[in-house]
Design a protein around this motif. Structure first.
Motif, PDB file in Angstrom:
ATOM      1  N   VAL A   1      42.757  39.251  33.490  1.00  0.00           N
ATOM      2  CA  VAL A   1      41.324  39.013  33.662  1.00  0.00           C
ATOM      3  C   VAL A   1      40.891  37.743  32.937  1.00  0.00           C
ATOM      4  CG1 VAL A   1      39.028  39.939  33.204  1.00  0.00           C
ATOM      5  CG2 VAL A   1      40.833  41.463  33.996  1.00  0.00           C
ATOM      6  N   LEU A   2      41.419  37.527  31.731  1.00  0.00           N
ATOM      7  CA  LEU A   2      41.057  36.333  30.970  1.00  0.00           C
ATOM      8  C   LEU A   2      41.455  35.066  31.721  1.00  0.00           C
ATOM      9  CD1 LEU A   2      40.038  34.941  28.397  1.00  0.00           C
ATOM     10  CD2 LEU A   2      42.313  35.267  27.408  1.00  0.00           C
ATOM     11  N   GLY A   3      42.667  35.046  32.247  1.00  0.00           N
ATOM     12  CA  GLY A   3      43.114  33.864  32.980  1.00  0.00           C
ATOM     13  C   GLY A   3      42.330  33.627  34.247  1.00  0.00           C
ATOM     14  N   LEU A   4      42.049  34.708  34.995  1.00  0.00           N
ATOM     15  CA  LEU A   4      41.297  34.544  36.238  1.00  0.00           C
ATOM     16  C   LEU A   4      39.867  34.115  35.949  1.00  0.00           C
ATOM     17  CD1 LEU A   4      41.495  34.790  39.300  1.00  0.00           C
ATOM     18  CD2 LEU A   4      40.821  37.193  39.098  1.00  0.00           C
ATOM     19  N   GLY A   5      39.275  34.627  34.874  1.00  0.00           N
ATOM     20  CA  GLY A   5      37.913  34.250  34.525  1.00  0.00           C
ATOM     21  C   GLY A   5      37.756  32.772  34.246  1.00  0.00           C
ATOM     22  N   LEU A   6      38.812  32.139  33.757  1.00  0.00           N
ATOM     23  CA  LEU A   6      38.752  30.703  33.488  1.00  0.00           C
ATOM     24  C   LEU A   6      38.679  29.883  34.777  1.00  0.00           C
ATOM     25  CD1 LEU A   6      41.336  30.578  30.571  1.00  0.00           C
ATOM     26  CD2 LEU A   6      38.874  30.193  30.400  1.00  0.00           C
ATOM     27  N   HIS A   7      38.952  30.501  35.908  1.00  0.00           N
ATOM     28  CA  HIS A   7      38.781  29.850  37.216  1.00  0.00           C
ATOM     29  C   HIS A   7      37.400  30.126  37.799  1.00  0.00           C
ATOM     30  CE1 HIS A   7      42.959  28.583  37.614  1.00  0.00           C
ATOM     31  NE2 HIS A   7      43.353  29.780  37.231  1.00  0.00           N
ATOM     32  N   GLY A   8      36.508  30.748  37.016  1.00  0.00           N
ATOM     33  CA  GLY A   8      35.226  31.172  37.551  1.00  0.00           C
ATOM     34  C   GLY A   8      34.065  30.265  37.214  1.00  0.00           C
TER      35      GLY A   8
ATOM     36  N   GLN B   1      34.511  31.021  43.089  1.00  0.00           N
ATOM     37  CA  GLN B   1      33.381  31.402  43.943  1.00  0.00           C
ATOM     38  C   GLN B   1      33.566  30.974  45.390  1.00  0.00           C
ATOM     39  OE1 GLN B   1      29.489  29.696  43.231  1.00  0.00           O
ATOM     40  NE2 GLN B   1      28.462  31.329  44.322  1.00  0.00           N
ATOM     41  N   PHE B   2      34.220  29.860  45.612  1.00  0.00           N
ATOM     42  CA  PHE B   2      34.333  29.355  46.977  1.00  0.00           C
ATOM     43  C   PHE B   2      35.286  30.215  47.809  1.00  0.00           C
ATOM     44  CE2 PHE B   2      33.703  25.760  43.993  1.00  0.00           C
ATOM     45  CZ  PHE B   2      32.345  25.660  44.204  1.00  0.00           C
TER      46      PHE B   2
END
Length: 736
Positions: free
Chosen positions: A384-391, A281-282
């Motif tokens: 998408v799964l990997g990036l979502g874990l940074h969310g 988010q940042f």
């Protein structure tokens, strides 16, 4: 040989993982519908005529899987008025009305819902409602070969990524040129390892269109209807965005401080402020600030989360196409687009919409990958799964959802070749998502306490002892979470109208009937997607359910946000089935007219109720519960413009009042905390410039002290537009 019994037939159907040749005689109402008598919708196939099946795979003809799930007995197909589905809908709506606060009649609501479920099951069995099956697809050719050299290089780069994202003692885990380059290269090599080169037909069509001297635009009734729906959704997402929500809360202050860190060059992998947050988010908010030239403010956060919500809606539409047809897609988009739940998540400016943002495309690429056995879609799902874990922390439950999806598909699929491809797909999703997750994985290994702190304080006794048996609390939480759609969405005023259903009346009733139909269709058809839709809801609710140490925090709309994707898809599947039933049961245009009246009435009701929930009830309750930093900041801006000063405005600290960091942000000083403690008031005398002090009206002692320090100072009461949010102002001119 002994003739098989009915029990043998039932056992063969329950054991869906085994091939079975047992079928009941034709004409029996329990038999599967015949494909040649089913109503096929050509818009459902979504399969190119040139798609070739994979070796050893015999795809089901599109006419079968795309057909409406209806019985073929001609006596049951004769025209008649749809009393059963209309009666079920009416009773479900009546039951939901009885669950609306403040005056609820739970026993009668349960009775009406039970009768409605019986009626809709009978209607389904008779063919009065006709849910369309997900479209089929031919398995794409795949020799199962991969680039082993790419796998080796990608694995080595992953190890180097893990090593270089470490941090020296006492320093943060940050992105830099070296570790970021290694990270991106590892992902790129793994994508190349598994990708099947395909001609980009979309890019070719775009180039051909741009080369044409004349463009021809075709306007259809469907296109106009879809544009109208999109216009309504955009109104709900952007109307009064600057004032709804009206105020920030302390979490917003923490977010904007982290955004300030990024703007100052602190490129963290994990931001430890306020018990820790993932990075997405940042950096996303900084992109909004740079792209739209927005100051560091509440609006910068809101613009980012609203765009996240719109992207989610786009994938909900695409999921509707994967699960049914264009009508399922449009209905899901329409009802979700005006939902007060989904709108609050998008407008709040916090990380909550990141949970559905990454869940929706993940599900889309998984479903399409299963339909076409296309490993390129599994690659996208892994990214998408990997990036979502940074969310958002709630997204950490999604890997479990992925495993369940693959497990259900493999158990239901009879083709050994397709099961083998699915296992390969699971390996692809796992490896690529791990590569994308690698920076945060290194942080988690180095500092597991901070990484898991937010989740562990809710799941365990880390912060407070569990208030009872964990098993008992868990099952109680499950019940409360599953009841949130029709009964109570919790007591968190920041992101909900407290203690009311998460859905409007029409959406709640349609979702309930849709869940009944999807369950019945699974019992009849054994399509893995039906079971997955039902199972995925409690899985996506788990981040809320697992609040064992604080069961009063369950349910809540933020930790369950991704569940609304499935909720509105199930709702749309049922409403589409209802309308298709009307069309087949009534002659001529009568069925279309009845369906149009029902659909428009339900959608209009949803628009009206959600407007009231969002723009009236939520707005009023939020203003009453939040501090008044906006008007205080505006007064400071006016004071500084009038006196041409800066840094001489203060908020006198008082217990349980306003977050003074927020006043600093609203006044144009995002890095300043404007609080001044009462003992520090004496020290302001040495400052000769004009000064402004803001006080809580009840703080008579500090106002009296200021009057003693500055006899020539003037004080007045600022009357807020929100009752009960007034504050005192005490101004001192320069030299006094």
């Amino acid at each position: 040989m002994q003739e098989p019994s009915v029990w043998d037939y039932v056992k063969s159907k329950l054991a869906f993982w085994r091939e079975s040749t047992l079928e009941l005689p034709a004409g029996n109402p329990f038999a599967e519908p015949a494909a040649e008598n089913a109503l096929a919708d050509p818009s459902l196939a979504n399969v190119s005529a040139t798609d070739a099946p994979a070796p050893g795979v015999t795809p089901v003809p599109p006419a079968v899987t795309a057909a409406a799930d209806i019985p073929t007995d001609p006596l049951r197909r004769k025209l008649r008025f749809p009393w059963l589905p209309l009666g079920a809908l009416f009773l479900a709506l009546l039951g939901q009305v009885l669950l609306e606060p403040p005056d609820r009649s739970i026993p009668w609501a349960v009775i009406f819902y039970l009768i409605a479920s019986v009626l809709i099951l009978v209607a389904y069995w008779r063919g009065d409602v006709q849910p369309v099956l997900p479209p089929s697809g031919a398995a794409m050719p795949d020799n199962m070969r991969i680039h082993w050299e790419g796998l080796a290089i990608g694995a080595l780069l992953m190890l180097l990524t893990f090593a270089t994202f470490g941090a020296p003692d006492g320093q943060a885990h940050d992105f830099n040129f070296l570790n970021t380059a290694l990270w991106l290269l590892s992902i790129g090599y793994l994508v190349w390892t598994f990708a099947i080169p395909r001609r980009n037909l979309g890019w070719d069509r775009l180039k051909n269109t741009l080369r044409q001297r004349k463009w021809k635009i075709t306007i259809t009734r469907w296109g106009l209807l879809l544009l109208a729906i999109i216009g309504i959704v955009l109104v709900y997402r952007f109307y009064h965005l600057s004032t709804l929500p009206a105020e920030m809360v302390s979490d917003h202050a923490e977010k904007l401080l982290d955004v300030q860190d990024v703007l100052s060059g602190q490129l963290h992998v994990f931001f430890p402020r306020n018990t820790g947050r993932e990075f997405f988010q940042f950096y996303w908010t900084v992109l909004m600030i740079k792209l739209f030239q927005i100051p560091v403010s509440f609006m910068a956060l809101k613009v980012g989360t609203v765009l996240a919500g719109l992207i989610t809606l786009g994938y909900i539409y695409r999921l509707g196409l994967e699960l049914g047809n264009k009508w399922v897609a449009m209905l899901a988009l329409a009802f979700c687009g005006v939902s007060y739940w989904a709108n609050i998540m998008s407008r709040i400016g916090l990380r909550f919409p990141l949970y559905p943002l990454f869940t929706a495309p993940l599900l889309f690429y998984l479903f399409r990958g299963f339909r076409n056995a296309n490993r390129n879609d599994f690659i996208k799902a892994g990214l998408v799964l990997g990036l979502g874990l940074h969310g958002y922390t709630s997204y950490r439950i999604v890997p479990l959802l992925v495993v369940v999806a693959f497990g259900l598909y493999i158990l239901h699929e009879k083709s050994g070749e397709l099961r083998k491809r699915a296992l390969m797909g699971l390996a692809i999703v796992s490896l690529i998502s791990l590569a994308v997750f690698m920076p945060l994985l290194r942080y988690a290994v180095d500092d597991p306490t901070m990484f898991g702190y937010r989740a562990l304080t809710r799941m365990s006794s880390l912060e407070r002892p569990l208030p009872g048996s964990p098993v008992q609390i868990f099952f109680s939480n499950v019940g409360n979470a599953l009841a949130m759609f029709q009964y109570d969405n919790g007591d968190v005023w920041v992101h909900s109208v407290t203690h009311r259903p998460a859905l409007d009346v029409g959406s709640a009733a349609l979702f309930f009937l849709g869940a009944v139909i999807v369950l019945a269709r699974y019992v009849r058809r054994r399509h893995w997607l039906d079971l997955f839709l039902l199972v995925s809801i409690p899985i996506l609710l788990l981040p809320s359910i697992l609040s064992l140490a604080f069961p009063n925090e369950n349910p809540n709309l933020n930790r369950t946000a991704a569940a609304y994707i499935i909720v509105f898809l199930i709702l749309a599947i049922f409403l589409d089935a209802l309308l298709r039933g009307f069309k087949s049961m009534l002659p001529g245009r009568l069925g279309l007219m009845l369906g149009g009246v029902v659909a428009l009435s339900l959608f209009g009701w949803a628009c009206w109720q959600n407007y009231d929930l969002l723009f009236v009830q939520y707005d009023a309750s939020f203003r009453q519960s939040a501090g008044n930093a906006t008007e205080m900041g505006a007064e400071i801006r006016a004071f500084e413009a009038l006196t041409r000063t800066s840094g001489s405005a203060y908020v006198v600290a008082f217990p349980y009042w306003v977050d003074t960091r927020l006043v600093g942000i609203e006044s144009g000083h995002p890095a300043s905390d404007l609080a001044i403690q009462p003992p520090e008031l004496d020290g302001t005398i040495v400052q000769r410039s004009a000064k402004l002090f803001l006080l809580k009206p009840e703080d008579g002692a500090d106002l009296k002290k200021l009057q003693g320090l500055y006899p020539q100072g003037r004080s007045w009461l600022f009357t807020s537009v929100t009752p009960g949010k007034d504050f005192m102002e005490f101004m001192v001119l320069a030299g006094q």
